[in-house]
Design a protein around this motif. Structure first.
Motif, PDB file in Angstrom:
ATOM      1  N   ILE A  39       0.662  -1.341   0.014  1.00  0.00           N
ATOM      2  CA  ILE A  39       0.049   0.058   0.020  1.00  0.00           C
ATOM      3  C   ILE A  39       1.173   1.265   0.173  1.00  0.00           C
ATOM      4  O   ILE A  39       1.834   1.526   1.060  1.00  0.00           O
ATOM      5  N   ALA A  40       0.749   2.177  -1.040  1.00  0.00           N
ATOM      6  CA  ALA A  40       1.624   3.064  -1.362  1.00  0.00           C
ATOM      7  C   ALA A  40       3.128   2.638  -1.084  1.00  0.00           C
ATOM      8  O   ALA A  40       3.951   3.291  -0.458  1.00  0.00           O
ATOM      9  N   ASN A  41       3.193   1.571  -1.807  1.00  0.00           N
ATOM     10  CA  ASN A  41       4.534   0.748  -2.119  1.00  0.00           C
ATOM     11  C   ASN A  41       5.304   0.283  -0.460  1.00  0.00           C
ATOM     12  O   ASN A  41       6.463   0.201  -0.855  1.00  0.00           O
ATOM     13  N   CYS A  45      -8.703  -4.248   4.580  1.00  0.00           N
ATOM     14  CA  CYS A  45      -7.951  -4.877   3.393  1.00  0.00           C
ATOM     15  C   CYS A  45      -8.200  -6.235   3.017  1.00  0.00           C
ATOM     16  O   CYS A  45      -7.376  -6.972   2.480  1.00  0.00           O
ATOM     17  N   ASN A  49      -4.894   2.701  -0.277  1.00  0.00           N
ATOM     18  CA  ASN A  49      -3.731   3.216  -1.053  1.00  0.00           C
ATOM     19  C   ASN A  49      -3.968   4.942  -1.188  1.00  0.00           C
ATOM     20  O   ASN A  49      -3.150   5.601  -1.132  1.00  0.00           O
ATOM     21  N   GLU A  50      -5.217   5.165  -1.461  1.00  0.00           N
ATOM     22  CA  GLU A  50      -5.630   6.559  -1.773  1.00  0.00           C
ATOM     23  C   GLU A  50      -5.420   7.352  -0.564  1.00  0.00           C
ATOM     24  O   GLU A  50      -4.944   8.213  -0.495  1.00  0.00           O
ATOM     25  N   SER A  94      -0.065   4.077  -6.948  1.00  0.00           N
ATOM     26  CA  SER A  94       1.093   3.468  -6.649  1.00  0.00           C
ATOM     27  C   SER A  94       1.894   2.716  -7.772  1.00  0.00           C
ATOM     28  O   SER A  94       0.952   1.839  -8.054  1.00  0.00           O
ATOM     29  N   ILE A 109      -2.930   0.468  -8.073  1.00  0.00           N
ATOM     30  CA  ILE A 109      -1.618  -0.391  -7.567  1.00  0.00           C
ATOM     31  C   ILE A 109      -1.253  -1.280  -8.600  1.00  0.00           C
ATOM     32  O   ILE A 109      -1.667  -2.319  -9.021  1.00  0.00           O
TER      33      ILE A 109
END
Length: 357
Positions: A31-33, A224, A234-235, A295, A311
């Motif tokens: 999530i966000a890398n 999740c 992620n957002e 991401s 993602i």
């Protein structure tokens, strides 16, 4: 704080996230890398909890350990194998040797929360409680363990995934327990799902005179468990980027706007990046548009494509696709289009897939 130990439960199979979870445990999906578990470990470390056991399955133990150890943690970590998915209370039972008679915080390893843990720790310790549950109002209480609350705020009853819920207060997967939870877990029977439910163990504590209270989460939370959960998480996390951070190379004919994080070695040519967005290391992005809430992992190649709210994991290739949106794309995936099209595409694909449109 008197709680010094934590138990992270990471043995779940993530069946609702297949095919992604055929090859990667849901607890380490990026999530966000960043793997989900990294956020959990960071939260625990921030309140001084240093002794942490991660409950894993025989199938995912090696991968969980690999992803956790991508980062050096100033924590004392160990791994406990739960041989079969027999429920959250069963995970407590198999962790008894680690937990001993100490109070502990238990955290579901596929959960992400924007809240801090000081509140639940304080509520637990000030009341000398046997169990303190983190609760949050949800729109779909049938899918969660639910707490029914009395007029003065006390917990009256707990029900696991009720058909006709009398409350919308979900037990979100963050708990504090005293050592009395061990007796409770040993006294309950498997539920209709064939599992030892932690809600049944807490209900036993209630009925045997234990002190059970709660803390309300006043921030965002995701369990999740679905593609939409991953994308919303992620957002949300990308929206917390505090500044633009460019370590790669941006050509003069490219435009970067908003909160964007670009990793070292990444080359962006004749493209537009609109944040919040995060792009990993050593990517090549050419003639493309990368839109908000996206991401992209490391070593990806994006050419002549539009990517929005998506993602993409490491080593992905997207070539000549008019628009990819609301998608989760596993590692080493290749998506090509052989014809011009304006259609918007959504994907949920696991590792090593190849798609020709």
């Amino acid at each position: 704080m008197t709680i010094k130990k934590a138990l992270i439960l990471a043995g779940g199979r993530g069946t609702r996230l297949r095919p992604i979870t055929h090859t990667i445990p849901k607890q380490v999906i990026p999530i966000a890398n960043r793997p989900i578990l990294h956020y959990v470990l960071e939260q625990l470390g921030s309140v001084g909890i240093k002794e942490i056991a991660i409950v894993v399955s025989p199938d995912n133990q090696k991968q969980i350990k690999h992803y956790v150890e991508l980062h050096h943690w100033n924590l004392k970590l160990e791994y406990i194998e739960q041989k079969a998915p027999q429920g959250l209370a069963h995970a407590v039972i198999v962790s008894r040797e680690f937990l001993k008679d100490d109070s502990f915080l238990m955290y579901l390893g596929d959960n992400l929360s924007g809240g801090r843990l000081e509140g639940i720790l304080s509520t637990f310790e000030s009341a000398k409680a046997d169990a303190t549950l983190m609760l949050k109002e949800v729109d779909n209480p049938q899918q969660f363990g639910i707490a029914e609350i009395g007029t003065d705020g006390e917990i009256k009853r707990l029900i696991e995934k009720p058909t006709n819920p009398a409350s919308n207060l979900a037990i979100i997967g963050i708990y504090c327990f005293s050592s009395r939870i061990h007796q409770a877990a040993s006294r309950i029977a498997p539920s209709n799902r064939g599992e030892l439910e932690i809600t049944d163990a807490i209900q036993y504590l209630l009925e045997s005179g234990g002190i059970v209270n709660s803390e309300r989460l006043d921030s965002w939370w995701f369990d999740c468990g679905t593609k939409d959960d991953l994308l919303q998480a992620n957002e949300t996390i990308l929206a917390q980027l505090s500044m633009q951070h460019i370590r790669g190379s941006i050509s003069e004919d490219s435009k970067v706007e908003g909160l964007v994080d670009v990793g070292k070695g990444t080359v962006i040519t004749n493209s537009e990046i609109v944040g919040p967005a995060k792009i990993g290391k050593n990517c090549v992005i050419t003639n493309s548009f990368i839109g908000p809430a996206t991401s992209i992992g490391s070593k990806c190649k994006i050419n002549d494509s539009r990517i929005i709210r998506t993602i993409i994991m490491d080593n992905g290739i997207i070539d000549s696709v008019a628009q990819v949106e609301n998608s989760v794309i596993g590692k080493n995936c290749r998506i090509f289009s052989s014809r011009k099209s304006v259609d918007k595409k959504q994907f949920m694909i696991g590792d090593d897939a190849e798609i020709l449109l």
